[in-house]
Structure formats: C-alpha cells, structure tokens
Design a protein around this motif. Structure first.
Motif, short mmCIF file in Angstrom:
data_model
loop_
_atom_site.label_atom_id
_atom_site.label_comp_id
_atom_site.label_asym_id
_atom_site.label_seq_id
_atom_site.Cartn_x
_atom_site.Cartn_y
_atom_site.Cartn_z
N LYS B 9 18.27 -2.08 1.97
CA LYS B 9 18.07 -3.18 2.42
C LYS B 9 18.99 -4.26 3.05
O LYS B 9 20.04 -4.56 2.34
CB LYS B 9 17.07 -3.72 1.25
N SER B 48 7.26 -3.68 -5.10
CA SER B 48 6.17 -4.40 -4.84
C SER B 48 5.43 -4.64 -3.60
O SER B 48 4.54 -5.23 -3.38
CB SER B 48 6.10 -5.78 -5.83
N CYS B 49 6.21 -3.88 -2.76
CA CYS B 49 5.81 -4.18 -1.17
C CYS B 49 5.95 -5.67 -0.73
O CYS B 49 5.32 -5.71 0.61
CB CYS B 49 4.29 -3.75 -1.21
N LEU B 50 6.66 -6.35 -1.24
CA LEU B 50 6.92 -7.76 -0.81
C LEU B 50 7.76 -7.71 0.21
O LEU B 50 7.71 -8.52 1.17
CB LEU B 50 7.50 -8.73 -1.94
N LEU B 51 8.41 -6.73 0.16
CA LEU B 51 9.87 -6.54 1.33
C LEU B 51 9.82 -5.00 1.73
O LEU B 51 9.32 -4.25 0.97
CB LEU B 51 11.22 -6.92 0.67
N MET B 52 10.18 -4.88 2.87
CA MET B 52 10.28 -3.46 3.42
C MET B 52 11.73 -2.96 3.58
O MET B 52 12.63 -3.72 3.78
CB MET B 52 9.42 -3.19 4.66
N PRO B 53 11.91 -1.79 2.97
CA PRO B 53 13.28 -1.31 3.13
C PRO B 53 13.88 -1.25 4.45
O PRO B 53 13.05 -1.09 5.47
CB PRO B 53 13.41 0.05 2.42
N THR B 66 6.07 2.07 2.57
CA THR B 66 6.23 1.46 3.88
C THR B 66 4.87 1.95 4.80
O THR B 66 4.32 1.30 5.48
CB THR B 66 7.12 1.80 4.77
N GLU B 70 -0.95 -1.24 0.80
CA GLU B 70 -2.24 -1.56 0.39
C GLU B 70 -2.54 -0.72 -1.04
O GLU B 70 -2.98 -1.23 -1.88
CB GLU B 70 -3.38 -1.75 1.27
N ARG B 73 0.14 -1.52 -3.48
CA ARG B 73 -0.08 -3.05 -3.88
C ARG B 73 -1.39 -3.07 -5.04
O ARG B 73 -1.50 -3.63 -6.20
CB ARG B 73 -0.51 -4.03 -2.88
#
Lengths: 241, 313
Positions: B9, B48-53, B66, B70, B73
């Motif tokens: 990241k 937690s899918c708040l950011l994408m790699p 990615t 949903e 989450r």
C-alpha cells in the motif's frame, strides 16, 4: 434501497438533534418571510399571479442559498468527526451512502420549503390563488434546491472542512447560475449551450410562471444525478489513495 | 480466514505496507505489534475494506477484499482507534441503526442490540447521548457497534489507547471474553498488552512483518546464542573444569554464589542442555537446575526493530 432509506432517515433525524439545523431553519424561514412582506407584497396593488411569480423568484434564491449550507456537512462532517468508517465498513455500496445522505438532506430542504406555503395562501385574503401555479412553483423550487444539494454533496465529498465544502459548492454553483449571462455574450452554438446549462434562468422561469415542462425536470434531475455520481466516484477513489 | 499475499500500500511516494504476507486461521486471536507509523492501522484498514491495496491480494473468508468488498464488510466488525460514533445519537439508537445497516434482519435487531449492550456492559447508558459519555464508555460503544451484527472477524485498532488503568483491565477482559466467538485481529504498540491477550503476534516495522509467532517463539528465533542458566552445588574451579574447552560454549560467567550454590549463565552456539547436564553429573556435582533463558518480548521487539532498521540503512 433499504440501506439508502436507513441512511437518509438517520441524516434527516440528525438535523433535529443539533442546533445547526434549527439555526438554518430559523434563518431561512425568517428571511423568506421578511422578504415576502417587504419586497413581494410591497409596492402597491398587484395581481395574484404576479405576487406568486415574485414569491417563487425570491424563494428560489433563498432555497439555493440554504441548500449550500444544508449540504456542506453531508460527507465533510463525517470525515471531520471520524464517523465515516462506520458507513464505509458496512456492507453498503458507496452510491447508497451518497444517495442516502442526499435524500436525508433533500427531505429537510423539502420540509423547509413547504413550511413557507402559508405565504402564497395569504393571497387568498384579498384575491384568488391558482393552485396549479403554487404546485409548479414549489416543484421548481424544490428541484432547483435539489440541484444545489447535489452540487453541495459533491463539494462535501472533496474535503473534510465544511467551510471549504461551502466554497467548493459556491465555486461550482454560482458560475452555473450565471451561465445565462455568458449565453448572452457568446455566439451560437455556445450561447445555447450556456443558456441550457444555466441552473436558474431558463429552467426555473417556467416553474415560477406556473408551467411545468418535462425538459426542465429532466435538466434538474440530470444535474442531481451527475453530481451524486461524481460524489460517489470521489468517495470510491478515497479508498484507493 | 485471512490470507494476505505480497500486499503493498502506497500513500503517494510513501510505502506504508511493503510486501506483507501472512495467514490467520479461523478463531485465532492475532496481535499486530509495532511502533507508531509501522503500518498497523493501514493494514487493518485494508482488512476492513476501508482502503484498497496498491497491489497484492487479501482474502477474508475466501473472498478478495478488492473484488467482493460488500461480502467481506458483512463479515467484519471494525473499531478504529477513535470510535466512529454519532455523538448526537443515543447508544441504543446507534446500535439499532448499525445493526440494520449491516444487514441484521428486522426481527433480530432487538435481540442483537441487547446482546451487544450486555456484552459491553452498556445497560446503564443505553438511553444516554453518546457525546455525554466518557472516553472509556465510548470505546465500549465502539466495540458494541463492531459486534452487533455478530461478525466472524473482529478488527480492533489500538483498543486500549487512551484508556485509564481500570478501563484497560475491563477492556482486556472484554476482548478476552470474545475469543472463541470471533477471529480477532488487534493492534497495539504496547507489548505487554499484545502478549497478554493474543495467541500469536505479528511484529510490524516500516511496513513489513519482521517477526511472527508466539512470544516464546519470537524470543527464541531472535537468540543468535542460546542462553542457559545453571544452578549447582559446586565451586567456581569445578565449573571452570567442566565448561572450558567445550566448543559449543561461547561464553560463561558466574552470576551468583551463595552458601555453596553457584548460579552460572552460559551462552552456547547450539542446544547443549543434555550434554552439559551429563558433564556436570559425571563431574560429581549436584545439579539443581538447568534451563534456557528467554529474552523478554520487549527485548525481542527492540532487537527485531533495531535489526530491521540497520538492514534498511
């Protein structure tokens, strides 16, 4: 749809849990009332239709202005307060978050706008009211307000400062309102393009005069969709930064 | 449960996560340990899918974060360092909202909220506005919102940060009580906290995982020399006769001597415990104790981060 409605309901209810919502409502209703008394009703006898035209012309300005302030915190405040992870880590899509927030703000705006309905009804004291005119006027005002809310939602998605969000919204909204002036100074086909894109002049005047045209509804709807789409893309892009 | 492969990241020019690989099994309690800025929070935000790699792959429950955010989450509960709570809402109303938002069926919402409230000991403040609560209570509400939809995976970023000692004990107990119900991933820069709460530790430094294992495994893997401690009834000369000349013994010293009992610290290049025990017994010395000395986690951590920094420079 359930998630959109959940977010919208929370957003709508939150307005009444903070002083900010009451201040915005009080200023809006107070200024609209004062303006109606001084500018719309003042200046001698008038036809009922002219009073309604004047009222909706004035109301549209206040509604655009208040929409900027209603929308400023929609996403910016969530980021400022650190509450956005609650939504972004829930199993909802970004467009549902943006649409839900917009819808909550739209319900508040609609409530505020409709709270002025007693003003055109005052015309009944000394004249007649064309209810179709009143309906068209409010429909146009609410659609115009929704467009500014859409722009504001986009502005709010770009920053975590509500003040900066206001300036971004004004930076987009004011030129869009003034496009009609630009349309007068340039040649075809640019003049037609600018006149069409003007947020207020061409599209609102029919509503103000009591007429409803599908093209104007489509225009306002398109503005809302375009800016909500842009806000969604902004929200999505933040996950990749 | 979680598999991360070659995870990277970048924040612009800055590489926050640098080629991270790990696996976490279902039901494990994993601690992410690292100094501030090590990349712990970024890693948890990705989980937690708040950011994408930027690149690499993370799967949670066999689904890629990615491609199916949903899905992922719906199966996680996430508590960032500052609890994400709407201050103007009441505790019960917020939990009701979160439960519905996270897909709890309407008929189960009441029960799930009640469970989260009881689990986090929030009964007495359920009708209180969140902005009027102390920070400790707000952390508890933060945990409650993370568990209200009963997620299989619970991600807690610095759950004890900002709490007073009494609140730390309560929070530690609360987290321990959740083991077995959820797979737990939590971060902290407090070594003792991680070692007391977690089954396994991932040590992060400058965006990389530089160590993984239990506290004991981490300590042992670091020891270039094995350290032994021996207690004998003997004189210094007798100990010298046994230890001197042995190739595996790199260094030794007498740590204490008291009424004929001598304590010796020995550094060895390999595990020679059996050989030394026999040698002491054959020399007719009373061997009272012989054991390996573990580095404490603090030492291990400092060694890991120190070595990693040296390697980078």
């Amino acid at each position: 749809m359930k998630s959109i409605w959940l977010i919208a309901r929370r957003e709508f209810a939150s307005v009444f849990r903070s002083p900010q919502g009451y201040i915005i409502a009080a200023l809006y209703l107070g200024l609209v009332g004062l303006d109606y008394n001084l500018r719309v009703l003042g200046g001698g006898e008038k036809f009922s239709a002219d009073i309604l035209k004047g009222f909706f012309q004035e109301l549209s300005g206040f509604t655009m202005f208040v929409s900027v302030f209603i929308s400023m915190g929609l996403i910016a405040k969530e980021r400022e307060n650190g509450t956005i992870p609650l939504l972004l880590t829930s199993p909802v899509k970004d467009y549902q978050i943006v649409t839900g927030k917009f819808l909550g703000a739209f319900l508040f705006l609609a409530l505020l706008t409709l709270a002025t309905v007693y003003m055109p009804m005052l015309v009944l004291v000394n004249g007649k009211v064309a209810w179709g005119h009143v309906f068209a006027g409010y429909l146009g005002t609410i659609l115009l307000g929704a467009s500014v809310l859409g722009i504001g939602t986009f502005g709010s998605s770009l920053t975590k400062s509500q003040i900066v969000a206001v300036f971004i919204t004004l930076g987009i909204g004011v030129p869009m309102v003034l496009f009609w002036m630009l349309g007068r100074t340039v040649d075809r086909p640019l003049n037609e393009i600018f006149s069409y894109l003007a947020l207020h002049n061409l599209h609102f005047s029919a509503f103000r005069d009591g007429q409803i045209h599908l093209r104007d509804i489509v225009f306002y709807f398109s503005v809302v969709v375009f800016f909500l789409f842009s806000a969604t893309r902004t929200l999505e892009s933040r996950r990749w930064r | 449960m979680i598999i991360a492969k070659d995870l990277i990241k970048n924040y612009g020019e800055l590489r926050a996560i640098d080629g991270v690989n790990f696996e976490i099994a279902e039901g494990e309690c994993i601690g992410l340990l690292g100094l501030n800025g090590a990349g712990k929070s970024t890693l948890l935000r990705i989980l937690s899918c708040l950011l994408m790699p930027t690149s690499g792959k993370v799967t949670v429950g066999s689904q890629d974060v990615t491609h199916s955010p949903e899905f992922v989450r719906a199966r996680i509960g996430y508590l960032p360092e500052d609890p994400p709570l709407y201050g103007e809402m009441k505790v019960g109303k917020l939990l009701d909202f979160v439960a519905r938002l996270r897909g709890v069926p309407a008929t189960d919402v009441g029960g799930r909220v009640q469970h989260a409230v009881e689990r986090c000991q929030l009964t007495e403040v359920i009708d209180q506005q969140i902005e009027t609560l102390s920070y400790g209570y707000r952390k508890r509400v933060g945990i409650a919102q993370a568990i209200v939809h009963d997620p299989p995976l619970l991600i807690l970023d610095e759950p004890i940060a900002g709490l007073d000692p009494a609140q730390i004990v309560e929070m530690r107990e609360m987290i321990r009580s959740m083991r077995g119900e959820h797979t737990l991933v939590l971060s902290s820069h407090i070594l003792g906290e991680i070692s007391q709460t977690c089954d396994r530790i991932l040590v992060m430094h400058q965006g990389k995982i530089i160590g993984a294992g239990t506290e004991e495994e981490l300590s042992l893997s670091l020891a270039k020399d094995q350290r032994l401690q021996v207690r004998l009834r003997a004189s210094a000369d007798q100990v010298k006769q046994v230890l001197d000349g042995r190739a595996a013994v790199t260094e030794w010293k007498i740590a204490a001597q008291d009424e004929g009992v001598i304590t010796v610290k020995i550094n060895t290049s390999e595990d020679v415990r059996a050989e030394l025990s026999r040698a002491f017994v054959q020399a007719d010395l009373d061997l009272l104790a012989l054991g390996r000395v573990h580095d404490r986690l603090e030492t291990a951590f400092l060694k890991l981060t120190g070595d990693s920094t040296e390697a980078a420079s």
